[in-house]
Design a protein around this motif. Structure first.
Motif, short mmCIF file in Angstrom:
data_model
loop_
_atom_site.label_atom_id
_atom_site.label_comp_id
_atom_site.label_asym_id
_atom_site.label_seq_id
_atom_site.Cartn_x
_atom_site.Cartn_y
_atom_site.Cartn_z
N ILE A 1 -0.50 -0.41 -9.93
CA ILE A 1 -1.81 0.12 -10.27
C ILE A 1 -1.83 1.65 -10.13
CG2 ILE A 1 -4.28 0.03 -9.78
CD1 ILE A 1 -3.92 -2.75 -8.71
N THR A 2 -2.07 2.31 -11.24
CA THR A 2 -2.33 3.75 -11.27
C THR A 2 -1.09 4.61 -11.11
OG1 THR A 2 -4.56 3.41 -10.41
CG2 THR A 2 -3.71 5.61 -10.23
N LEU A 3 -0.08 4.09 -10.46
CA LEU A 3 1.12 4.90 -10.23
C LEU A 3 2.02 4.88 -11.47
CD1 LEU A 3 1.92 3.49 -6.69
CD2 LEU A 3 0.96 5.73 -7.21
N HIS A 4 2.78 5.96 -11.62
CA HIS A 4 3.62 6.08 -12.80
C HIS A 4 5.10 5.97 -12.47
CE1 HIS A 4 0.30 7.38 -15.31
NE2 HIS A 4 -0.14 8.00 -14.25
N ASN B 1 0.85 -1.20 0.00
CA ASN B 1 0.00 0.00 0.00
C ASN B 1 0.88 1.24 0.00
OD1 ASN B 1 -2.41 1.55 0.30
ND2 ASN B 1 -1.95 1.77 2.47
N VAL B 2 0.47 2.23 -0.74
CA VAL B 2 1.26 3.47 -0.87
C VAL B 2 0.39 4.66 -0.52
CG1 VAL B 2 2.67 4.85 -2.44
CG2 VAL B 2 2.42 2.39 -2.83
N GLU B 3 0.91 5.54 0.31
CA GLU B 3 0.12 6.74 0.62
C GLU B 3 0.90 8.04 0.48
OE1 GLU B 3 -2.56 6.44 3.95
OE2 GLU B 3 -3.38 4.56 3.21
N THR B 4 2.16 7.94 0.18
CA THR B 4 2.98 9.15 -0.04
C THR B 4 3.99 8.88 -1.16
OG1 THR B 4 4.73 8.47 1.48
CG2 THR B 4 2.89 9.69 2.45
N PRO B 5 4.47 9.95 -1.77
CA PRO B 5 5.52 9.77 -2.79
C PRO B 5 6.77 9.10 -2.21
CG PRO B 5 4.62 12.00 -2.87
CD PRO B 5 4.02 11.34 -1.67
N GLU B 6 7.07 9.37 -0.97
CA GLU B 6 8.25 8.79 -0.35
C GLU B 6 8.12 7.27 -0.27
OE1 GLU B 6 8.04 12.73 -0.03
OE2 GLU B 6 6.67 11.58 1.24
N LEU C 1 -15.53 17.29 -10.66
CA LEU C 1 -15.00 17.13 -9.31
C LEU C 1 -14.04 15.94 -9.30
CD1 LEU C 1 -17.26 17.43 -6.19
CD2 LEU C 1 -15.24 16.00 -6.22
N SER C 2 -12.78 16.23 -8.98
CA SER C 2 -11.78 15.17 -9.13
C SER C 2 -10.78 15.11 -7.97
CB SER C 2 -10.99 15.40 -10.42
OG SER C 2 -10.17 16.55 -10.27
N ASP C 3 -9.92 14.09 -8.04
CA ASP C 3 -8.72 14.06 -7.20
C ASP C 3 -7.83 15.26 -7.55
OD1 ASP C 3 -8.34 10.49 -7.68
OD2 ASP C 3 -9.34 11.57 -6.09
N TYR C 4 -6.85 15.51 -6.71
CA TYR C 4 -5.89 16.56 -7.02
C TYR C 4 -5.14 16.23 -8.31
CZ TYR C 4 -6.64 18.40 -2.33
OH TYR C 4 -7.20 18.92 -1.20
N ILE C 5 -5.29 17.12 -9.28
CA ILE C 5 -4.70 16.84 -10.59
C ILE C 5 -3.18 17.02 -10.57
CG2 ILE C 5 -4.64 17.58 -13.00
CD1 ILE C 5 -7.20 16.16 -12.38
N ASP C 6 -2.73 18.04 -9.89
CA ASP C 6 -1.30 18.35 -9.93
C ASP C 6 -0.53 17.74 -8.77
OD1 ASP C 6 -2.18 21.59 -11.12
OD2 ASP C 6 -1.53 19.82 -12.26
N TYR C 7 -1.21 16.88 -8.02
CA TYR C 7 -0.56 16.19 -6.89
C TYR C 7 0.67 15.45 -7.43
CZ TYR C 7 -0.56 13.48 -2.54
OH TYR C 7 -0.25 12.91 -1.34
N ARG D 1 6.26 5.44 -2.18
CA ARG D 1 6.36 4.92 -3.54
C ARG D 1 7.82 4.78 -3.96
NH1 ARG D 1 5.14 9.18 -7.63
NH2 ARG D 1 7.25 9.66 -6.96
N ASP D 2 8.60 5.80 -3.72
CA ASP D 2 10.00 5.77 -4.13
C ASP D 2 10.75 4.64 -3.42
OD1 ASP D 2 10.30 9.40 -4.42
OD2 ASP D 2 9.48 7.90 -5.78
N ASP D 3 10.48 4.51 -2.13
CA ASP D 3 11.13 3.45 -1.36
C ASP D 3 10.79 2.07 -1.92
OD1 ASP D 3 10.33 1.59 1.44
OD2 ASP D 3 12.41 2.15 1.02
N LEU D 4 9.52 1.85 -2.19
CA LEU D 4 9.08 0.55 -2.69
C LEU D 4 9.66 0.25 -4.08
CD1 LEU D 4 5.32 0.37 -1.60
CD2 LEU D 4 7.26 -0.86 -0.63
N PHE D 5 9.67 1.25 -4.94
CA PHE D 5 10.18 1.03 -6.31
C PHE D 5 11.67 0.65 -6.28
CE2 PHE D 5 6.30 1.63 -7.99
CZ PHE D 5 6.00 2.74 -8.77
N LYS D 6 12.37 1.06 -5.24
CA LYS D 6 13.79 0.70 -5.12
C LYS D 6 13.98 -0.61 -4.37
CE LYS D 6 16.95 3.63 -4.06
NZ LYS D 6 17.70 4.75 -3.42
N ARG D 7 13.19 -0.80 -3.35
CA ARG D 7 13.37 -1.92 -2.44
C ARG D 7 12.91 -3.25 -3.06
NH1 ARG D 7 10.27 -3.97 1.93
NH2 ARG D 7 8.76 -2.30 2.05
N ILE D 8 11.76 -3.22 -3.67
CA ILE D 8 11.14 -4.46 -4.13
C ILE D 8 11.99 -5.25 -5.14
CG2 ILE D 8 9.14 -5.43 -5.34
CD1 ILE D 8 7.43 -3.32 -3.94
#
Lengths: 342, 342
Positions: free
Chosen positions: A127-130, A101-106, A185-191, A108-115
């Motif tokens: 899923i959904t993340l770039h 599960n990911v809830e912050t950019p940090e 009405l959307s999620d934060y677009i520029d997040y 995400r970055d940790d997981l993309f390196k660690r896994i």
DNA sequence: TATAAATATGGAACCGGTTCCATTTTATTG
DNA sequence: CAATAAAATGGAACCGGTTCCATATTTATA
């Protein structure tokens, strides 16, 4: 306290063969005589021997028999729908499911390196993340098979939802009903976290407005986090405008429900006073009669996993990346109708 | 193709120390001089060295840093609510989440045997399923910490939902409104797979009928699988009785929604013609105005994980088992009212 | 029967860590 | 300063598999 487990040496001793022979038997090598094979299998059965997955993984980087799923806020209804597809596709396979599960950019970055480095999983569905180009380079460096769902990168195989078309269909439906004041009405677009789907839906919305000569009004585009409560608040803001919208197009059914609750609290009738369109078509959408852009959540989960398993089975980290685009489909129910006459 | 990763031997060489010293540094042993420690840490940083979790696990059965969750049909809304609590509790921890989905008794049996042996997880949360004495013996044999959520075994620490009270509260509410024809719609009670919760709720329902001198009628108890569609069909059957119930108490909100849809299709008004009570209080229950027995899904997930982490951190496979009982709470909304006057 | 070729087997070395005991170094005491 | 005690260190053995090459055994051929 720790249970007695037998090792390959115990089997070799009981079967009166060498450890290499036992290894050949448990790995189905053809280089074993039938007679020896049976002797070894008898010893295995008698000892109830199971090879240690850990030792296997250390000696040759053997498969972990697990698939990793990285998703942000994974208990959201839309993700649950995908998860349902995922677990269905995994049901008859031998793979365990590891959820990141990911809830912050940090994170995400940790997981993309660690896994990729940890080799806990045989492959990854994101899923959904770039992933960035740098992330992708690291995946390839470690030979980590990756499939993207609802996300896209030119070097990775992707299951894409046609969200631009989704934005178009929802918006065109409202325009066909006669609406010209259509809020989005959307999620934060520029997040910086980078959910791409809402961007695509916004694009479809804006293109469709333009194509129908409706001017885009900045104050009709509201952004918030993914919660129902955020949508409630944003809907209230929209309805407090001097020229409130006659319809609201939301980028998730959870948001749509938040809007419906806000409109209810304001004593407004749906669709007589305001129309509402959701996105996803989650399980309760039919019961509440929500008009929504239905996306193939279940199917995208199934396709993500089956595609990844193919890639793993083919040992094809060299395979060219593919794109599979799944269509969306407007489901008209009871939350949309013509705008008020005044 | 496989990336260059450095080993402890590389670090030892670069820092001009022995591998035992590197091991002592990375494991924070006090038996290293400050000067040597710094030299080793510099080498670690220069090489971007990360210890192999696999090798660690093999040499000492080191921790896997993962927690396993076993749950049946885990994408059901009630399980998702628990999962939300679980992931919240895990968010700041260093544990990864491994999900084991179960849909048959065979799968359950396989997992209960396989998981302790494989040592892929440091501990296990089992949701709703009931381990046998033999299962528990095996967990203890392998030193596998286990916490049960919504399930109970005398030798394992358990987070229990007071489902008898839940059955009582929902039934008492309907009786207080004047209902005497109260149907009970549940999962299969005698299903060998063993969901205990529905049994407890049924018990609460029957005890409360008795306590109020209402005779239990067998044809008012309907069982089906957990889907909305099953509930739809069962509600239709109930309403087709010569003496249909004036209220339906379901053991999940998903079932309640299926009932509401069926009643809607039959042209019946809720609560004027029939009252409906759900169980769970999932996210959309407020919007649809569902009266429901709210159970602490989120909290039970949090408690399950935090309890398990305590057990793991204390190395206390010898700790006495505990029971924590969480209360349920009837939330009255708009799907219940007095029975029709006739 | 002897020789060559093919097949089967055993086990040492390796995977990358941890650990424990023998040895070395440092600090303390008389 | 020498002897003793305490602290620090190195590295072989081990964890439980896999693999590959040397060797043994079996089969085929002349």
């Amino acid at each position: 306290m720790v249970a007695k487990t037998y090792t390959i040496r115990d089997v070799a001793e009981k079967a009166d063969v060498g450890v290499g022979t036992v290894s050949r038997v448990i790995n189905n090598s053809p280089l074993v005589s039938e007679k020896t094979r049976e002797k070894v299998l008898a010893a295995i059965e008698e000892l109830d021997y199971h090879p240690s997955p850990i030792a296997r993984r250390l000696s040759t980087g053997g498969r972990s028999q697990a698939i990793g799923i990285i998703a942000p806020f994974f208990t959201r209804p839309a993700y649950v729908g995908r998860l349902r597809g995922i677990e269905t596709a995994l049901l008859e396979s031998q793979y365990d499911l590891i959820l990141y599960n990911v809830e912050t950019p940090e994170q995400r970055d940790d997981l993309f390196k660690r896994i990729p480095r940890e080799r806990r999983v045989d492959g990854l569905v994101i899923i959904t993340l770039h992933p960035t180009d740098e992330d992708v380079r690291l995946f390839k460096q470690y030979g980590m098979p990756v499939v993207l769902v609802d996300s896209k990168h030119s070097e990775l195989t992707s299951i894409i939802i046609d969200d631009i078309d989704g934005g178009r269909q929802g918006t065109q439906h409202l325009i066909d009903l006669g609406h010209r004041k259509i809020a989005f009405l959307s999620d934060y677009i520029d997040y910086p976290f980078g959910f791409g789907a809402s961007q695509q839906r916004l694009k479809g919305y804006r293109q469709t407005l333009e194509r129908n000569n409706v001017v885009f009004k900045e104050q009709y585009h509201r952004q918030g986090d993914h919660s129902k409560a955020a949508a409630y608040r944003l809907a209230q803001e929209l309805m407090a405008l001097s020229e409130p919208p006659t319809s609201i197009f939301t980028t998730s059914d959870t948001h749509a429900i938040g809007c419906l609750e806000a409109l209810q609290a304001l004593g407004l009738q749906v669709p007589e006073d305001v129309s509402v369109v959701g996105y996803d078509d989650i399980e309760v959408s039919a019961y509440i009669g929500l008009t929504t852009v239905s996306q193939p959540l279940f199917q995208s989960g199934v396709d993500g996993i089956t595609t990844l398993m193919e890639i793993i089975d083919n040992g094809s980290d060299e395979a060219p990346s593919r794109s599979i685009t799944l269509p969306v489909n407007l489901v008209v129910r009871e939350t949309t109708g013509p705008p008020p006459s005044n």
